[in-house]
Design a protein around this motif. Structure first.
Motif: not given
Lengths: 135, 135
Positions: A87-93, B20-22, B76-78, B83-84
């Motif tokens: 999850l961390l790598s997917q969403l929070y780098d 999201w990023d671009e 992204r937050d949503r 997922r969290l």
DNA sequence: GCTATCCTACTACATCTGTAGGAGAAGTCA
DNA sequence: TGACTTCTCCTACAGATGTAGTAGGATAGC
């Protein structure tokens, strides 16, 4: 055909959780628990899931009397960590910080947890000499 | 056939992250970004993923000149939160505390994050009168 | 010993997901 | 206008996963 790899599916995880919570058990044991939890699923479904978990090496089995008894082979902690990392790598780098802050801000920690957190932070600050870099 | 439901797959999420990023972009834009990131994937694969994302209502599109421009429709937050939550309910029975503690113990927070955390906790304690129940 | 019960092994199948090819429309450039 | 290039649309397919049925062996009670 012997081994599967990849990750755990949701249903597989559910079954594994039963083994973590209840200890080793047979297909029927797991099925009962799932039924108790309101999960409608067929005997053979649980059987398939346990077989796949074994192929993926998440559980082991040994025949005891009539039926096979399945036992978790990986700890809940280990699986948890893997999923969390993913999850961390997917969403929070891969950064844990933002996730922690988001969770704490969501105010869903108990008083005790906050206290524990406080202790951890104090510990951390003692070790590193207050706020510092993380390199 | 019109709508798909369910969740995001890993590849779909990757594509969404590019948007999201671009910001909004065409299939080719997204493809370029993925290639820049070392992701080898065919044009039509990205196209398929964007189409599915649209069916799942994670993105919208509108034709601009020759090509469709896709735009993220959910933040992204949503998605992150969803997922969290899913991870929490699957592995921690929905409790955020244990996860936070595990992450903080893993000592992967930066000094700044620790400070921020400290502030959040102080804030929390001011509000609730030190440690208390969580009801 | 027969019959109901329980267990395993094998098979099946639908859906989701990742991945991509081919056909054909449309625009670009010489 | 003809050759490229670039898009979209449709189709395909394999692997993962959830779900379950059927066949046949073993067991236990009568």
């Amino acid at each position: 055909m012997a081994d599967r790899q990849y990750d755990l599916g949701d249903a597989e995880l559910e079954v594994l959780k039963v083994l973590w919570d209840e200890g080793p058990g047979t297909v029927r044991d797991v099925l009962s628990k799932l039924h108790d939890a309101g999960r409608r699923v067929a005997y053979t479904t649980v059987q398939t899931l346990l077989t796949r978990l074994e192929q993926k090496r998440f559980v082991t089995s040994n025949k005891t009397g009539l039926a096979y008894v399945y036992r978790a082979r990986v700890s809940r902690d280990r699986v948890t960590r893997t999923r969390l990392e993913s999850l961390l790598s997917q969403l929070y780098d891969g950064a844990a910080g933002p996730l922690v802050l988001q969770l704490v801000r969501s105010e869903r920690l108990t008083g005790e947890e906050i206290e524990e957190l406080q202790r951890l932070i104090e510990h951390y600050e003692r070790d590193t000499g207050d706020a510092g870099s993380n390199i």
